[in-house]
Design an enzyme around this catalytic site. Structure first.
Site, PDB file in Angstrom:
ATOM      1  N   GLY A   5       2.333   7.248  13.293  1.00  0.00           N
ATOM      2  CA  GLY A   5       2.331   5.789  13.332  1.00  0.00           C
ATOM      3  C   GLY A   5       3.450   5.234  12.482  1.00  0.00           C
ATOM      4  N   ALA A  15       6.849   2.061   5.855  1.00  0.00           N
ATOM      5  CA  ALA A  15       6.803   3.517   5.922  1.00  0.00           C
ATOM      6  C   ALA A  15       6.423   3.992   7.312  1.00  0.00           C
ATOM      7  CB  ALA A  15       5.804   4.054   4.888  1.00  0.00           C
ATOM      8  N   VAL A  49       4.508   7.426   9.328  1.00  0.00           N
ATOM      9  CA  VAL A  49       3.565   8.508   9.062  1.00  0.00           C
ATOM     10  C   VAL A  49       3.762   9.601  10.106  1.00  0.00           C
ATOM     11  CG1 VAL A  49       1.142   9.164   8.861  1.00  0.00           C
ATOM     12  CG2 VAL A  49       1.903   6.947   8.024  1.00  0.00           C
ATOM     13  N   LYS A  80       3.543  10.380   4.614  1.00  0.00           N
ATOM     14  CA  LYS A  80       3.969   8.985   4.687  1.00  0.00           C
ATOM     15  C   LYS A  80       5.368   8.924   4.071  1.00  0.00           C
ATOM     16  CE  LYS A  80       1.572   4.668   4.045  1.00  0.00           C
ATOM     17  NZ  LYS A  80       0.517   3.988   3.262  1.00  0.00           N
ATOM     18  N   ASP A 110      -7.469  -4.290   0.438  1.00  0.00           N
ATOM     19  CA  ASP A 110      -7.046  -4.458   1.838  1.00  0.00           C
ATOM     20  C   ASP A 110      -8.010  -3.711   2.770  1.00  0.00           C
ATOM     21  OD1 ASP A 110      -5.541  -5.418   3.918  1.00  0.00           O
ATOM     22  OD2 ASP A 110      -4.051  -3.825   3.837  1.00  0.00           O
TER      23      ASP A 110
END
Length: 720
Positions: free
Chosen positions: A19, A24, A26, A41, A135
């Site tokens: 992803g 960043a 991954v 990451k 988050d």
């Protein structure tokens, strides 16, 4: 972007991309040192040269590295390789909770509560280590293939003992706590609020607050009240509804004070769903008051607090990662902020109030101007009478009002149509008719409900206001997914029907006789097991009626050898029974001198016929020295247990030689015992011995209907 096959730090081999987010990417990788798969990451190249970004990126690893819990994605390593900054994490094969909710629409109550308990357990571990996630949202929750729920992405986590005002950017606005939206102090109870919103979405299939933009959603978190779950879904238990209400209280002190308290009530709701045990505290004085900063209000207005979501990796803004400071530095920063806050006096508040009033007046004039321009477009005839006074010279088009009108632009939206169940081309045409600039992305999905080529799901949901020109995802059916037909052999009729129905198949029962499968058990299916089928297919199941009664005439076996007799009986549908031995003056050794059922008599198919085999004339007193015949059996050409797919069984080896039958091996045997070697077998003569194998009482055949499989033993003569 890194390519598959590349190595990081001569240790981690890139396998595939997983992803991408704002800062960043991954990747799935293999750790060749520990021989395991991991997730890596990697900070994007455009941020690698910025020291503050690098420090914040490393701060994420520092936030999560000390956490080790089954419900938290573990951080294994952090490092850099030639300016490539990376974090090595546990690889979790699965999907995000967000995607899981989208697939199911909404979750079952027990399923949602079970997931919430696991999330809360992960938060409990983080909070015990003084780490606030800040988050929590479905995009940051991963459900592994074995059902384990894991919290990930501590990218904007903060040490709870730092006592900082959350003036930096926060997570997704739809899950933001009121104190985070204000720019106030956040603690464990902020995570609990976000978990409450997540549980709300799991149970109802939608977030509690929706607006035209991030600012309106943030204001709803601060001022609005979410519709109670029981008004949306009547079957939601009272206890679960009140748990969500308590988690989502505007005042932090009215929420659960810890994840541990929340876990207790969630577990109670599973055993006592309709119980009224959830207590929401009455209003008390806020012991952690929010400090309003004018700069924070400006940030809310211009939307700098918020960012878009990603399916696997959240796209964070520059402030979404921890500063790489120690606690003493954080405390110093807080003291500086407190000193600055003390300097804000009432005079500044008055100035701000005046500016606010001026802004409202300017906005009102701008709106009035737009309305007038719409009613009386340029070039049209001006109205007569008193209406002329309405269009004053100050409202004529000038260059000045334009900035005021565009200061807070609105996003043009349209009501998205429902296209589920339509052909893809028809659905595409319906969307483009509403929004010619829509970007339509088709995604293939298996479906047993819709034929291939029809829309199964859509994003956004039907009848929602959606921005013009945005990406639209249509999940298009490719038909039911093929899978291997499960084996129901030797099951009862009821068990077979249940198993097939659990797999979405339609059983059709047929009956037939079988000499090998007992009555009421499944003989076979059509198609055969492991054949590829799809949901809704009809599977014919053949159930045994037991052996079919068929009468067969007994052949004449007198004078025949044992091998010939066995062949004759097999052709007649009969079997050799007990074999006795007797001396005979009339028949040579090895010939049959007696059968217990008269030749020509009708008997049931499969009946065993007992026989007596001649050993030749009786020995005379003057016989030569007796000889001994010794042989060895080696079974290494085939593993019968593996052929029968058996781990172990009772194995009997029976040797026939010269009309005699002798058992030479009888024991519980496993597949790993092969090859089998039976030494020092004593034979009746120097002739070859014929060996048959019985597995759990049944003679071994390569295929059903074949003759019995045989091995041979050669003998050497040894004088006694």
């Amino acid at each position: 972007m890194l390519k598959p096959g590349m190595f990081i730090s001569d240790r981690y081999e890139i396998i595939d991309s997983v992803g991408s987010g704002g800062m960043a990417d991954v990747y799935k990788a293999k750790d060749h040192r520990l021989n395991r798969f991991v997730a890596i990451k990697v900070l994007k190249p455009e941020y690698s040269s910025d020291k503050s970004f690098v420090n914040k990126f490393r701060g994420e690893a520092q936030s999560a590295a000390g956490l080790s819990h089954p419900n938290i994605v573990n951080v294994y390593d952090v490092g850099d390789d030639g300016g490539l900054y990376y974090i090595v994490m546990e690889l979790v094969e699965g999907i995000t909770l967000k995607r899981f909710i989208e697939r199911k629409g909404k979750l079952d109550v027990k399923e949602a509560v079970g997931i919430a308990i696991q999330i809360a357990q992960g938060l409990e571990a983080a909070h015990d280590n003084n780490i606030i996630h800040r988050d929590i949202k479905p995009q940051n929750i991963i459900i592994s293939r074995d059902g384990k729920v894991k919290v990930t992405d501590f990218g904007i986590a903060k040490a709870s003992n730092s006592n900082t005002i959350t003036s930096n950017a926060m997570g997704s606005v739809h899950y933001l706590s009121p104190e985070q939206a204000r720019g106030g102090y956040s603690d464990e109870k902020s995570d609990i609020y976000s978990l409450g919103v997540t549980l709300y979405e799991m149970l109802s299939g939608k977030v509690p607050f929706v607006g035209d933009n991030n600012v309106s959603v943030a204001l709803l978190h601060i001022q609005g009240e979410a519709a109670p779950l029981r008004e949306l879904e009547e079957d939601i238990p009272l206890s679960v509804d009140k748990i969500v209400q308590k988690c989502m209280q505007k005042k932090p002190e009215r929420r659960y004070h810890s994840a541990s308290e929340l876990i207790v009530d969630l577990k109670k709701s599973l055993t006592n769903p309709d119980g009224d045990f959830v207590q929401i505290p009455a209003f008390v004085t806020d012991d952690s008051p929010t400090i309003n900063i004018s700069d924070d209000l400006n940030k809310i207005k211009n939307g700098s607090y918020y960012n878009n979501d990603s399916d696997y990796l959240s796209a964070y803004s520059n402030n979404n990662y921890n500063n790489n400071h120690n606690n003493s530095e954080i405390i110093d920063d807080d003291e500086d902020e407190d000193e600055e806050l003390d300097t804000v006096d009432t005079k500044m508040e008055k100035i701000f109030s005046v500016l606010t009033i001026v802004a409202i007046v300017v906005l009102f004039i701008a709106i009035l101007f737009v309305v007038v321009r719409f009613i009386f477009p340029k070039g049209s005839k001006k109205p007569q009478g008193n209406q002329t006074a309405t269009v004053s010279p100050s409202l004529e088009p000038t260059e000045e009002p334009t900035p005021s009108i565009e200061a807070e632009p609105t996003v043009e939206t349209y009501q998205f149509p429902s296209v589920i169940g339509h052909k893809f081309e028809d659905a595409k045409a319906a969307i483009l008719a509403k929004d010619p600039d829509a970007v339509i992305i088709p995604q293939e999905e298996y479906s047993s409900e819709y034929e291939a080529g029809y829309v199964v799901r859509q994003y956004p949901h039907p009848n929602t206001d959606f921005p013009v020109g945005s990406e639209v995802t249509l999940y298009v059916s490719v038909g039911p997914e093929n899978f291997a037909l499960p084996s129901v052999y030797n099951m009862s009729k009821a068990e077979a029907e249940q198993k097939l129905r659990e797999n979405g198949l339609v059983p059709k029962i047929e009956s037939m006789h079988s000499n090998d499968v007992e009555e009421g058990k499944v003989i076979r299916t059509e198609p055969a097991k492991d054949s590829l089928v799809k949901e809704g297919d009809t599977i014919t199941v053949y159930v045994s009626l037991g052996p079919e009664i068929v009468l067969k005439p007994v052949p004449n076996l007198i004078g025949k050898t044992l091998r010939d007799a066995e062949s004759l009986l097999r052709e007649a549908g009969l079997r050799v029974g007990r074999v006795n031995k007797e001396s005979s003056e009339n028949y040579a050794s090895g010939q049959i001198i007696y059968q217990d059922t008269t030749a020509g008599e009708l008997v049931e198919q499969g009946t065993k016929i007992n026989i007596t085999v001649s050993t030749g004339p009786k020995a005379k007193p003057t016989q030569p020295p007796k000889k001994k015949y010794i042989g060895t059996l080696i079974i290494d050409d085939i593993n019968p247990l593996e052929h029968k797919e058996l781990a172990e069984a009772e194995v009997i080896l029976e040797m026939e030689q010269g009309g005699y039958s002798t058992e030479i091996y009888n024991k519980r045997t496993s597949a790993s015992d092969f090859p089998i070697i039976v030494p020092n077998i004593e034979g009746e003569s120097a002739s070859v011995g014929i060996v048959k194998m019985y597995i759990d009482g049944e003679v071994f055949r390569l295929n059903e209907g074949d003759q019995a499989y045989e091995w041979y033993v050669e003998f050497e003569t040894v004088e006694e």
